[in-house]
Design a protein around this motif. Structure first.
Motif, PDB file in Angstrom:
ATOM      1  N   VAL A  41      10.366  48.296  -1.321  1.00 54.24           N
ATOM      2  CA  VAL A  41      10.291  47.855  -2.730  1.00 54.24           C
ATOM      3  C   VAL A  41       9.850  49.035  -3.588  1.00 54.24           C
ATOM      4  CG1 VAL A  41       9.271  46.197  -4.317  1.00 54.24           C
ATOM      5  CG2 VAL A  41       9.650  45.567  -1.930  1.00 54.24           C
ATOM      6  N   GLN A  62       8.757  50.001  -9.763  1.00 58.21           N
ATOM      7  CA  GLN A  62       9.040  49.139 -10.911  1.00 58.21           C
ATOM      8  C   GLN A  62       9.043  47.658 -10.494  1.00 58.21           C
ATOM      9  OE1 GLN A  62      12.689  50.087 -12.847  1.00 58.21           O
ATOM     10  NE2 GLN A  62      12.209  48.952 -14.708  1.00 58.21           N
ATOM     11  N   THR A  63       9.636  47.391  -9.338  1.00 62.06           N
ATOM     12  CA  THR A  63       9.678  46.007  -8.837  1.00 62.06           C
ATOM     13  C   THR A  63       8.268  45.495  -8.547  1.00 62.06           C
ATOM     14  OG1 THR A  63      11.766  46.606  -7.787  1.00 62.06           O
ATOM     15  CG2 THR A  63      10.803  44.511  -7.145  1.00 62.06           C
ATOM     16  N   LYS A  64       7.430  46.381  -7.989  1.00 61.38           N
ATOM     17  CA  LYS A  64       6.043  45.982  -7.715  1.00 61.38           C
ATOM     18  C   LYS A  64       5.318  45.607  -9.015  1.00 61.38           C
ATOM     19  CE  LYS A  64       5.184  48.713  -3.535  1.00 61.38           C
ATOM     20  NZ  LYS A  64       4.502  49.896  -3.009  1.00 61.38           N
TER      21      LYS A  64
END
Lengths: 107, 150
Positions: free
Chosen positions: B2, B5-7
């Protein structure tokens, strides 16, 4: 240098003429040809030869002065190089004549 | 794997769901001051980070300028050394070499009998030539410096 200039048969003007007429790239063979073919150079060489054979003290003095001259310049240059590069760069006083001849492309 | 940005998006969504749950359970009277504090803290952190970043950039620029100045000074000194080195090689080395050659050849001539005179004459002439060349160059330098000053 002063001792040889003061000797009889050798004049400052003659020697200066010689050093100006012959260039810095003078070789041993070049001088040899010059002595053989140029009357003026042959005369100066003849005077030099006579002086060398007759003035023993003057020759000793010339030898010591030349050695001192070399040591003085070498010491100065070595001192500067030691400061600039932390090492001496010019040949040491113990350099042999064969090394100098090799450096000047002499036989 | 991951990415960052997704985190952040997952974290923000989780935080929003948490606050929404708290708002439903405790009511808006409790949620409003909490959100205000969090928002103020975020703004303050952003301002402080900006100030630190600006100071850091200025220090880096100053360091780079000082390094360039130092490099220029070093190059100037090295250039001076090279000129002096070249002058010494051109003038003093031939004199020292010829003087050494003259003294050694006289020394050898005195030890041996019936040695030729021409090698001695050769080194003697070389010494005079080297001295004359240096004298001419030095005189030229003095005259040009004098004319430049006047």
């Amino acid at each position: 240098m002063s001792s040889i200039n003061a000797a009889s048969g050798l004049s400052q003007l003659e020697l200066s003429t010689l050093s100006v007429s012959l260039g810095p790239d003078l070789t041993f063979y070049g001088l040899s040809n010059e002595v053989q073919n140029n009357d003026n150079t042959r005369l100066i060489f003849s005077n030099f030869e006579n002086w060398l054979k007759s003035e023993e003290d003057g020759v000793d003095k010339l030898e010591k002065e030349a050695e001192y001259f070399h040591s003085l310049i070498t010491a100065e240059i070595n001192h500067l190089y030691d400061q600039w590069y932390a090492t001496t760069y010019v040949p040491k006083p113990g350099q042999s004549l064969a090394d100098i001849a090799k450096y000047l492309n002499l036989p | 794997m991951v990415d960052r940005q997704t985190k952040w998006l997952i974290g923000a969504a989780g935080l929003a769901v948490t606050f929404a749950g708290l708002g439903l359970l405790l009511g808006s009277q409790f949620l409003t001051p909490v959100l205000t504090v969090i928002f103020s803290g975020a703004v303050l952190a952003a301002v402080v980070a900006g100030i630190f970043q600006t100071l850091s950039d200025r220090a880096a620029t100053k360091r780079a300028t000082m390094q360039i100045d130092l490099q220029k000074k070093l190059e100037a000194i090295q250039s001076m050394w090279k000129i002096a080195d070249q002058q010494m090689r051109e003038h003093y080395f031939p004199i020292a070499t010829a003087a050494r050659g003259l003294s050694q050849i006289i020394h050898l001539w005195k030890k041996a009998t019936a040695s030729p005179i021409l090698p001695i004459f050769y080194w003697f002439v070389r010494l005079r030539i080297a001295t004359t060349v240096m004298l001419k160059k030095t005189t030229f330098f003095i005259l040009t410096s004098y004319l430049a000053d006047s």
